[in-house]
Design a protein around this motif. Structure first.
Motif, PDB file in Angstrom:
ATOM      1  N   LEU A 184      37.411   6.983  80.493  1.00 55.75           N
ATOM      2  CA  LEU A 184      36.501   7.116  79.353  1.00 55.75           C
ATOM      3  C   LEU A 184      35.262   7.943  79.657  1.00 55.75           C
ATOM      4  N   ASN A 185      35.069   8.331  80.922  1.00 59.14           N
ATOM      5  CA  ASN A 185      33.852   9.075  81.272  1.00 59.14           C
ATOM      6  C   ASN A 185      34.125   9.893  82.522  1.00 59.14           C
ATOM      7  N   PHE A 186      34.934  10.921  82.382  1.00 53.51           N
ATOM      8  CA  PHE A 186      35.395  11.701  83.530  1.00 53.51           C
ATOM      9  C   PHE A 186      34.220  12.392  84.216  1.00 53.51           C
ATOM     10  N   LEU A 187      34.020  12.061  85.496  1.00 52.12           N
ATOM     11  CA  LEU A 187      32.944  12.617  86.326  1.00 52.12           C
ATOM     12  C   LEU A 187      31.573  12.435  85.692  1.00 52.12           C
ATOM     13  N   GLY A 188      31.425  11.378  84.874  1.00 50.21           N
ATOM     14  CA  GLY A 188      30.132  11.097  84.268  1.00 50.21           C
ATOM     15  C   GLY A 188      29.731  12.055  83.177  1.00 50.21           C
ATOM     16  N   GLN A 189      30.694  12.836  82.649  1.00 53.37           N
ATOM     17  CA  GLN A 189      30.378  13.850  81.643  1.00 53.37           C
ATOM     18  C   GLN A 189      30.834  13.479  80.247  1.00 53.37           C
ATOM     19  N   GLY A 190      31.341  12.262  80.035  1.00 50.08           N
ATOM     20  CA  GLY A 190      31.695  11.802  78.707  1.00 50.08           C
ATOM     21  C   GLY A 190      33.050  12.248  78.203  1.00 50.08           C
ATOM     22  N   HIS A 191      33.847  12.975  79.004  1.00 53.99           N
ATOM     23  CA  HIS A 191      35.186  13.371  78.581  1.00 53.99           C
ATOM     24  C   HIS A 191      36.110  12.158  78.672  1.00 53.99           C
ATOM     25  N   GLN A 192      36.965  11.983  77.661  1.00 51.97           N
ATOM     26  CA  GLN A 192      37.793  10.791  77.571  1.00 51.97           C
ATOM     27  C   GLN A 192      39.272  11.179  77.479  1.00 51.97           C
ATOM     28  N   LEU A 193      40.072  10.585  78.336  1.00 45.72           N
ATOM     29  CA  LEU A 193      41.518  10.820  78.357  1.00 45.72           C
ATOM     30  C   LEU A 193      42.230   9.487  78.245  1.00 45.72           C
ATOM     31  N   ARG A 194      43.094   9.364  77.245  1.00 48.58           N
ATOM     32  CA  ARG A 194      43.889   8.150  77.035  1.00 48.58           C
ATOM     33  C   ARG A 194      45.365   8.519  77.008  1.00 48.58           C
ATOM     34  N   THR A 195      46.180   7.751  77.714  1.00 41.80           N
ATOM     35  CA  THR A 195      47.615   7.991  77.741  1.00 41.80           C
ATOM     36  C   THR A 195      48.362   6.675  77.614  1.00 41.80           C
TER      37      THR A 195
ATOM     38  N   PHE B  43      32.767   0.431  83.954  1.00 39.82           N
ATOM     39  CA  PHE B  43      33.667   1.080  84.898  1.00 39.82           C
ATOM     40  C   PHE B  43      34.725   1.803  84.078  1.00 39.82           C
ATOM     41  N   SER B  44      34.595   3.130  83.984  1.00 38.77           N
ATOM     42  CA  SER B  44      35.315   3.887  82.960  1.00 38.77           C
ATOM     43  C   SER B  44      36.794   4.091  83.259  1.00 38.77           C
ATOM     44  N   LEU B  45      37.201   3.997  84.519  1.00 37.52           N
ATOM     45  CA  LEU B  45      38.603   4.197  84.865  1.00 37.52           C
ATOM     46  C   LEU B  45      39.342   2.872  84.744  1.00 37.52           C
ATOM     47  N   GLY B  46      40.382   2.847  83.942  1.00 40.28           N
ATOM     48  CA  GLY B  46      41.112   1.604  83.748  1.00 40.28           C
ATOM     49  C   GLY B  46      42.428   1.847  83.054  1.00 40.28           C
ATOM     50  N   GLY B  47      42.946   0.804  82.457  1.00 37.38           N
ATOM     51  CA  GLY B  47      44.209   0.920  81.755  1.00 37.38           C
ATOM     52  C   GLY B  47      44.817  -0.448  81.522  1.00 37.38           C
ATOM     53  N   SER B  48      46.040  -0.430  81.068  1.00 37.29           N
ATOM     54  CA  SER B  48      46.773  -1.661  80.816  1.00 37.29           C
ATOM     55  C   SER B  48      48.256  -1.380  80.972  1.00 37.29           C
TER      56      SER B  48
ATOM     57  N   ARG C 132      37.997 -11.030  78.875  1.00 34.41           N
ATOM     58  CA  ARG C 132      37.359  -9.714  78.842  1.00 34.41           C
ATOM     59  C   ARG C 132      36.302  -9.634  79.933  1.00 34.41           C
ATOM     60  N   ASN C 133      36.284  -8.488  80.609  1.00 30.43           N
ATOM     61  CA  ASN C 133      35.219  -8.162  81.543  1.00 30.43           C
ATOM     62  C   ASN C 133      34.403  -7.042  80.917  1.00 30.43           C
ATOM     63  N   GLU C 134      33.174  -7.346  80.542  1.00 29.97           N
ATOM     64  CA  GLU C 134      32.356  -6.385  79.810  1.00 29.97           C
ATOM     65  C   GLU C 134      32.033  -5.145  80.637  1.00 29.97           C
ATOM     66  N   TYR C 135      32.161  -5.248  81.957  1.00 28.59           N
ATOM     67  CA  TYR C 135      31.763  -4.141  82.809  1.00 28.59           C
ATOM     68  C   TYR C 135      32.894  -3.146  83.047  1.00 28.59           C
TER      69      TYR C 135
ATOM     70  N   GLU D  49      31.243   4.483  74.004  1.00 28.73           N
ATOM     71  CA  GLU D  49      32.317   3.703  74.624  1.00 28.73           C
ATOM     72  C   GLU D  49      32.134   3.537  76.126  1.00 28.73           C
ATOM     73  N   TYR D  50      31.526   4.495  76.795  1.00 28.56           N
ATOM     74  CA  TYR D  50      31.413   4.393  78.245  1.00 28.56           C
ATOM     75  C   TYR D  50      30.096   3.752  78.685  1.00 28.56           C
ATOM     76  N   LEU D  51      29.299   3.244  77.734  1.00 28.19           N
ATOM     77  CA  LEU D  51      28.078   2.520  78.066  1.00 28.19           C
ATOM     78  C   LEU D  51      28.212   1.075  77.620  1.00 28.19           C
ATOM     79  N   LEU D  52      27.768   0.151  78.474  1.00 30.25           N
ATOM     80  CA  LEU D  52      27.793  -1.261  78.126  1.00 30.25           C
ATOM     81  C   LEU D  52      26.617  -1.635  77.237  1.00 30.25           C
ATOM     82  N   ASP D  53      25.435  -1.136  77.574  1.00 31.76           N
ATOM     83  CA  ASP D  53      24.234  -1.496  76.823  1.00 31.76           C
ATOM     84  C   ASP D  53      23.161  -0.459  77.108  1.00 31.76           C
ATOM     85  N   ALA D  54      22.099  -0.500  76.309  1.00 29.99           N
ATOM     86  CA  ALA D  54      21.006   0.462  76.472  1.00 29.99           C
ATOM     87  C   ALA D  54      19.711  -0.139  75.956  1.00 29.99           C
ATOM     88  N   ARG D  55      18.600   0.290  76.521  1.00 30.98           N
ATOM     89  CA  ARG D  55      17.273  -0.085  76.065  1.00 30.98           C
ATOM     90  C   ARG D  55      16.392   1.157  76.050  1.00 30.98           C
ATOM     91  N   ILE D  56      15.584   1.289  75.003  1.00 30.96           N
ATOM     92  CA  ILE D  56      14.580   2.348  74.916  1.00 30.96           C
ATOM     93  C   ILE D  56      13.230   1.679  74.703  1.00 30.96           C
TER      94      ILE D  56
END
Length: 629
Positions: A225-236, A203-208, A575-578, A174-181
């Motif tokens: 969705l990505n607290f301090l870049g560590q993948g922890h997710q908080l939704r309220t 941009f992981s910090l957001g809301g509505s 929608r803003n994909e970023y 969820e906190y990544l837009l895209d990836a390539r290997i």
């Protein structure tokens, strides 16, 4: 950032769209007049329609007028569609076959900030103050978090499918837009490889949020969705200014994904709504990849519900019953790889077995149809999973994975109850096909029922189908059609078990507490037109929809014996994909048939933050009782 009041948004969007279309029309008329007067401009008539519109708007934006300044501020004229390699290609393919079982010598991981960078053009960098300022507020995903997602390790043999499956798992995070290997072919040898991993954040910090001045009610829903870049997710989510039965509601969830390298996730949920309250905690690991061997979960929950009881057409108030219970559960699944005689290529099919135990203790019940029980379930299934890549499905241009394949499972269970015992039987089958020229076709059928004293009770038959066309393109304008069919048939259900056709369950935008039944059939159509317009960084799409729903109240009557409810409408989608913001939809709906005892208008303007359709994966999930909703 929060959404403005819906009425204000509607008026601004309608005015803006009208200005754009009027401006384009006037400019096109002026251009046509100039062409008639000057034959040397004949080549401009050969421009595509969207190019003419954008060029006309660009010319207006360069004028030193209020309209010119406005268009220059809200439209991005330099945005180009990115070319993505490998679209419409099966992810499980043989392009990396020659690297199977080679030793992974080196893994280089690079993560990109969300704004101004491109995963397909690594030379692109932020060019303006807003992009640079936004990135300064963002913490990039840690490389260790990316490494934990990979199905291959340094100094270990490279398993078949490890590269493409790892790329898919990163892309679905969820906190990544895209990836390539990518394999570095220049440094590859006969027995070893170097691998380059590139991932781009959102941009992981957001809301509505929303607010209505007339009623004083509103909603705010911040999330990270990505607290301090560590993948922890908080939704309220917090609602206020409600009329009944209490003026506020609050929901929160906290998730830690992929703890260590175990692919085990932890989830804590707290919900305090007017009609539903929940406190729960789970540890879970699913069949995240086609070659995952083990999955399972343990969890507990405390739930308090207000169930809607049956009503008659003359009722003016809804009657509710209180249901309170505690639940503890655990399950374990094992996938078995079938033999494959094509050496060096991974077999697609998996045989899966699963066991689950659920213990439920009821504290308060509205009827005698609820009893304390322990339910033991066992399932066996066969799954073939493969994925394709495409764009402009649920996103606005990012690479998306399309699941295809086949799935079949059988479930048998035994419920040990405080009053009575009974057995359970369930079966599921599904199939999906995809091709670049035809589009995507999905179908599934699920049946489940309890058996007591040789009588079937609380049964359900659920049938679903979905088709979307290939992407039709005219320059930068893109069109796709969707058709969805669903039928849910209740068999000997309890009186308090009722189906709805509200919102995503039937007619989008429709809501009525009185329209309930035990058998339902729904047909939905939607057309999405993706435009080249960008407003404040948000891509714009227009949509039209038509929904039809049949609902019957009897356990034996057909829903098609009743006159259907219908909904028709149009709207805009942003929608803003970023960013982590949900998709913003502003819709206008018309409903020719309304319930006699409802207070809904035939015309309704409403907002939505979720798509009306989604993919169903072909992975084996928790053995369970089919959900009647």
């Amino acid at each position: 950032m929060f959404l403005l009041h819906l009425t204000f948004i509607r008026s601004q969007l309608v005015c803006l769209l009208g200005i754009l279309l009027l401006s384009a029309h006037v400019c096109c008329a002026q251009e046509a007049s100039q062409i008639n007067n000057d034959s040397t401009q004949a080549d401009s008539t050969r421009m595509k329609f969207d190019e003419r519109v954008m060029e006309n708007l660009r010319q207006i934006s360069e004028r030193k007028t209020i309209m010119g300044k406005f268009l220059k501020a809200v439209l991005d004229f330099d945005r180009h569609n990115e070319e993505v390699a490998g679209l419409d290609a099966e992810l499980i393919k043989r392009e990396y076959e020659k690297h199977n079982y080679k030793i992974v010598r080196h893994i280089e991981i690079r993560t990109l900030d969300p704004l101004g960078y491109s995963i397909n053009d690594t030379a692109r960098v932020p060019r303006n103050f807003l992009e640079k300022a936004g990135n300064s507020l963002h913490v990039k995903t840690g490389r260790s978090l990316i490494r934990n997602k990979l199905l291959f390790r340094k100094n270990e043999p490279l398993e078949p499918l490890a590269l493409v499956e790892s790329e898919r798992l990163l892309r679905q995070t969820e906190y990544l837009l895209d990836a390539r290997i990518i394999v570095n072919e220049q440094t590859t040898t006969d027995d070893s490889v170097d691998v380059y991993v590139l991932a781009k954040d959102i941009f992981s910090l957001g809301g509505s949020g929303s607010y209505s001045p007339s009623s004083g009610s509103g909603r705010i829903a911040p999330r990270e969705l990505n607290f301090l870049g560590q993948g922890h997710q908080l939704r309220t989510s917090y609602r206020f200014g409600m009329n009944r039965p209490r003026p506020w509601e609050f929901d929160a969830s906290y998730s830690v994904e992929n703890i260590g390298r175990s692919y085990i996730s932890a989830d804590v949920i707290y919900s305090n709504q007017n009609y539903y309250k929940e406190k729960s905690a789970y540890l879970s690991r699913d069949f995240f990849s086609t070659n995952t061997k083990y999955a399972g979960a343990v969890g507990l929950s405390l739930v308090e519900e207000r169930l809607q009881m049956p009503s008659s057409p003359t009722d003016t108030a809804v009657v509710f019953g209180k249901l309170t219970y505690n639940r503890q559960e655990a399950w374990l699944g094992r996938a078995i790889k079938l033999k494959n005689y094509n050496l060096g290529y991974e077999a697609k099919g998996r045989l899966i077995v699963g066991l689950r135990v659920i213990n439920t203790d009821y504290k308060t019940t509205p009827t005698e149809n609820f009893q304390d029980n322990t339910l033991m379930l066992g399932s066996i299934g066969y799954s073939v999973r493969k994925y394709y890549k495409d764009r402009f499905l649920f996103g606005f241009g990012r690479t998306e994975d399309i699941p295809a394949g086949t799935f079949a499972s059988l479930t048998y269970g035994y419920e040990k109850g405080a009053i009575k015992d009974r057995r359970y039987f369930g079966a599921t089958t599904s199939l999906a096909k995809y091709s670049a020229n035809f589009g995507y076709l999905y179908g599934s059928a699920t049946y489940g029922s309890y058996i007591r004293d040789n009588k079937w009770e609380q049964g359900m038959l659920d049938v679903q189908s979905m088709y979307f066309t290939r992407l039709l393109e005219w320059g930068n304008w893109k069109l796709r059609h969707y058709v969805i069919g669903r039928a849910t048939i209740g068999i000997n259900r309890n009186p308090e078990e009722l189906l709805s056709i509200d919102k995503e369950l039937g007619l989008r935008g429709f809501r009525s507490e009185f329209v309930r039944g035990s058998r339902r059939a729904v047909l939905n159509y939607e057309a999405n037109l993706y435009t080249p317009f960008t407003l404040f960084g948000f891509r714009l799409a227009a949509l039209a929809f038509a929904d039809v729903a049949w609902l019957s109240t009897g356990n034996k009557s057909s829903p098609f014996n009743e006159s259907p409810y219908r909904g028709f409408g149009v709207g805009l989608r942003f929608r803003n994909e970023y960013l982590s913001f949900s998709t913003i939809q502003i819709l206008i709906g018309y409903y020719p048939k309304l319930p006699q005892n409802g207070n809904m208008d035939s015309f309704r303007i409403f907002g939505s933050s979720r798509p009306y359709y989604d993919f169903t994966d072909f992975r084996f999930t928790t053995p369970g009782v089919v959900e009647f909703r």
